[in-house]
Scaffold this active site. Sequence first.
Site, PDB file in Angstrom:
ATOM      1  CG  HIS A  90      -1.860   0.822   1.021  1.00 45.85           C
ATOM      2  ND1 HIS A  90      -2.092   2.287   1.440  1.00 45.85           N
ATOM      3  CD2 HIS A  90      -3.524   0.614   0.905  1.00 45.85           C
ATOM      4  CE1 HIS A  90      -3.139   2.814   1.211  1.00 45.85           C
ATOM      5  NE2 HIS A  90      -3.967   1.809   0.642  1.00 45.85           N
ATOM      6  CD  GLU A 124      -9.281  -3.997  -3.345  1.00 47.54           C
ATOM      7  OE1 GLU A 124     -10.316  -4.243  -2.672  1.00 47.54           O
ATOM      8  OE2 GLU A 124      -9.439  -3.423  -4.463  1.00 47.54           O
TER       9      GLU A 124
HETATM   10  N1  ACO Z   1       4.384  -7.387  -4.599  1.00 51.45           N
HETATM   11  C1  ACO Z   1       5.526  -7.571  -4.994  1.00 51.45           C
HETATM   12  N2  ACO Z   1       6.136  -6.363  -4.805  1.00 51.45           N
HETATM   13  C2  ACO Z   1       5.600  -5.160  -4.405  1.00 51.45           C
HETATM   14  C3  ACO Z   1       4.179  -5.028  -4.232  1.00 51.45           C
HETATM   15  C4  ACO Z   1       3.532  -6.316  -4.461  1.00 51.45           C
HETATM   16  N3  ACO Z   1       2.108  -6.288  -4.135  1.00 51.45           N
HETATM   17  N4  ACO Z   1       3.736  -3.926  -3.809  1.00 51.45           N
HETATM   18  C5  ACO Z   1       4.757  -3.195  -3.966  1.00 51.45           C
HETATM   19  N5  ACO Z   1       6.052  -3.963  -4.400  1.00 51.45           N
HETATM   20  C6  ACO Z   1       7.329  -3.492  -4.569  1.00 51.45           C
HETATM   21  C7  ACO Z   1       7.549  -2.559  -5.748  1.00 51.45           C
HETATM   22  O1  ACO Z   1       7.629  -3.620  -6.755  1.00 51.45           O
HETATM   23  C8  ACO Z   1       8.772  -1.826  -5.389  1.00 51.45           C
HETATM   24  O2  ACO Z   1       9.891  -2.544  -5.661  1.00 51.45           O
HETATM   25  P1  ACO Z   1      11.038  -1.811  -6.112  1.00 51.45           P
HETATM   26  O3  ACO Z   1      11.716  -0.708  -5.537  1.00 51.45           O
HETATM   27  O4  ACO Z   1      12.253  -2.738  -6.362  1.00 51.45           O
HETATM   28  O5  ACO Z   1      10.725  -1.562  -7.647  1.00 51.45           O
HETATM   29  C9  ACO Z   1       8.358  -1.586  -4.083  1.00 51.45           C
HETATM   30  O6  ACO Z   1       7.815  -2.772  -3.491  1.00 51.45           O
HETATM   31  C10 ACO Z   1       7.781  -0.176  -3.725  1.00 51.45           C
HETATM   32  O7  ACO Z   1       6.757  -0.362  -4.664  1.00 51.45           O
HETATM   33  P2  ACO Z   1       5.823   1.175  -5.096  1.00 51.45           P
HETATM   34  O8  ACO Z   1       5.490   0.797  -6.566  1.00 51.45           O
HETATM   35  O9  ACO Z   1       6.633   2.174  -4.967  1.00 51.45           O
HETATM   36  O10 ACO Z   1       4.646   1.102  -3.850  1.00 51.45           O
HETATM   37  P3  ACO Z   1       3.360   1.907  -4.354  1.00 51.45           P
HETATM   38  O11 ACO Z   1       3.200   2.863  -3.024  1.00 51.45           O
HETATM   39  O12 ACO Z   1       3.606   2.773  -5.526  1.00 51.45           O
HETATM   40  O13 ACO Z   1       2.645   0.986  -4.454  1.00 51.45           O
HETATM   41  C11 ACO Z   1       0.530  -0.356  -4.699  1.00 51.45           C
HETATM   42  C12 ACO Z   1       1.134   0.654  -3.958  1.00 51.45           C
HETATM   43  C13 ACO Z   1       0.170   0.105  -5.986  1.00 51.45           C
HETATM   44  C14 ACO Z   1      -0.694  -0.803  -3.862  1.00 51.45           C
HETATM   45  C15 ACO Z   1       1.389  -1.568  -4.606  1.00 51.45           C
HETATM   46  O14 ACO Z   1       1.810  -2.042  -3.333  1.00 51.45           O
HETATM   47  C16 ACO Z   1       0.822  -2.703  -5.523  1.00 51.45           C
HETATM   48  O15 ACO Z   1       1.118  -2.780  -6.742  1.00 51.45           O
HETATM   49  N6  ACO Z   1       0.354  -3.736  -4.732  1.00 51.45           N
HETATM   50  C17 ACO Z   1      -0.419  -4.803  -5.393  1.00 51.45           C
HETATM   51  C18 ACO Z   1      -1.804  -4.252  -5.913  1.00 51.45           C
HETATM   52  C19 ACO Z   1      -2.893  -4.262  -5.055  1.00 51.45           C
HETATM   53  O16 ACO Z   1      -3.140  -4.940  -3.955  1.00 51.45           O
HETATM   54  N7  ACO Z   1      -3.663  -2.980  -5.032  1.00 51.45           N
HETATM   55  C20 ACO Z   1      -4.719  -2.527  -3.928  1.00 51.45           C
HETATM   56  C21 ACO Z   1      -4.359  -1.422  -3.263  1.00 51.45           C
HETATM   57  S1  ACO Z   1      -5.580  -1.269  -1.818  1.00 51.45           S
HETATM   58  C22 ACO Z   1      -6.741  -0.178  -2.972  1.00 51.45           C
HETATM   59  O17 ACO Z   1      -6.299   0.505  -3.950  1.00 51.45           O
HETATM   60  C23 ACO Z   1      -7.997  -0.317  -2.424  1.00 51.45           C
END
Ligand code: ACO
Length: 373
Positions: A245, A304
């Site tokens: 998140h 989710e």
């Molecule tokens: N699985 C694996 N790796 C992840 C995940 C995940 N679920 N989430 C983040 N990371 C990693 C990224 O790849 C990134 O790695 P890097 O630095 O090596 O590139 C690091 O963690 C940081 O990620 P960001 O993209 O900067 O995190 P951000 O805050 O932008 O992302 C998000 C938040 C989009 C929710 C992300 O965690 C994600 O894609 N999760 C999966 C999708 C999901 O469950 N979405 C629902 C969110 S709740 C809602 O919106 C109601």
Amino acid sequence: MNGLDDVIAADTVLSDVDGQAGTLIIRGRSLDELAAGSTYEAVVALLWDGLFAEAPQALAVPALLGRARSEAFERLCEADLQGLQQDPVEALRVLLAHIDDGERLETALRLVGAAAVFTAALLRVRQGLKPIEPDTTASHSADLLRMIQGTPPTAEQVAALDRYLVTVSDHGLNASTFAARVVASTRAGLTSAVIAALSALKGPLHGGAPGPVLDYLDSIDEPETASAWLEEKLSRGERLMGFGHRIYRVRDPRADSVKSALQTLIRAGQVDAQRLRLAEAVEAAALKLLAAKKPDRPLQTNVEFYTALLLEALGFPRDAFTCVFAISRTCGWIAHAREQILGGRLIRPRSRYVGPRPQRALTMEAMRVTSAG
Ligand code: ACO
């Protein structure tokens, strides 16, 4: 920077997400308090309080929403039903676009009523069934379930859906809410703001995540194989849906609120516990892998993950999960849109240009060639 991390883009009285403490406050109430004791209608009244010239009295909201559902049903016509064959979120966008683009309470109520009625209708129509007329005396949750199933839901199903709708009703300045505020700030109207928000919500990184969570559970099937399966996904550079998140560095408090609704259904003997056991094993394996892979970035379970299980248990098809999220969040989007309208300023940030600049000498040369020609 390009994700606007930590940028404060609005002052709001609506909700506060504390990502370190793992808490959510909605208009002064904690999520725990609201989810345990409030109906969806009560949260609509709470969120909209003071934001419209004609403030909806809390006691009147159930009847107002009942009437709004009935009006929405009358709007469903032959031409609309053609659109219902598409992906549910896209169909819902098409149908919502028929609502007037006002900024007042009547439009707000229509949008909340219509989100439920249109979703139920589109799910019926694609099964070759006729849409079911709303019951204006039922609660929003009870009526939604009845309009989809065709039979009255159990009290436990209604309570479980109500808890879900309350839990996801508002959540700070997330991507879809920000989209709603941007559109509302142009004074385009509440329907435009809600459609923009819905379009942002459908992405897999936001409200489109729970469908894929069930795809995981179907593929994993046995708890013992969870770790290897998830590791394979991570090794391909994929993200694990239902985890991580932008704001929370600890577990999303909504995950347990939604999970507890599912557990109530299990205790009532209305849902088999096996799916939950598999999900818990997948969750534990995912958290272990994510902690090992990203030791510096706490990636915890988000709302989710258990949303997927709850909505499946309530009989919603997985491609409609985002619509159910939208049915709840429409009241939050509208509250933010109204707050933005009352604040009165167009949202218009700036970008920093990092592309090439025109080269003056070249431009003069080009002008000489052009005038010679
Ligand atoms: N699985 C694996 N790796 C992840 C995940 C995940 N679920 N989430 C983040 N990371 C990693 C990224 O790849 C990134 O790695 P890097 O630095 O090596 O590139 C690091 O963690 C940081 O990620 P960001 O993209 O900067 O995190 P951000 O805050 O932008 O992302 C998000 C938040 C989009 C929710 C992300 O965690 C994600 O894609 N999760 C999966 C999708 C999901 O469950 N979405 C629902 C969110 S709740 C809602 O919106 C109601």
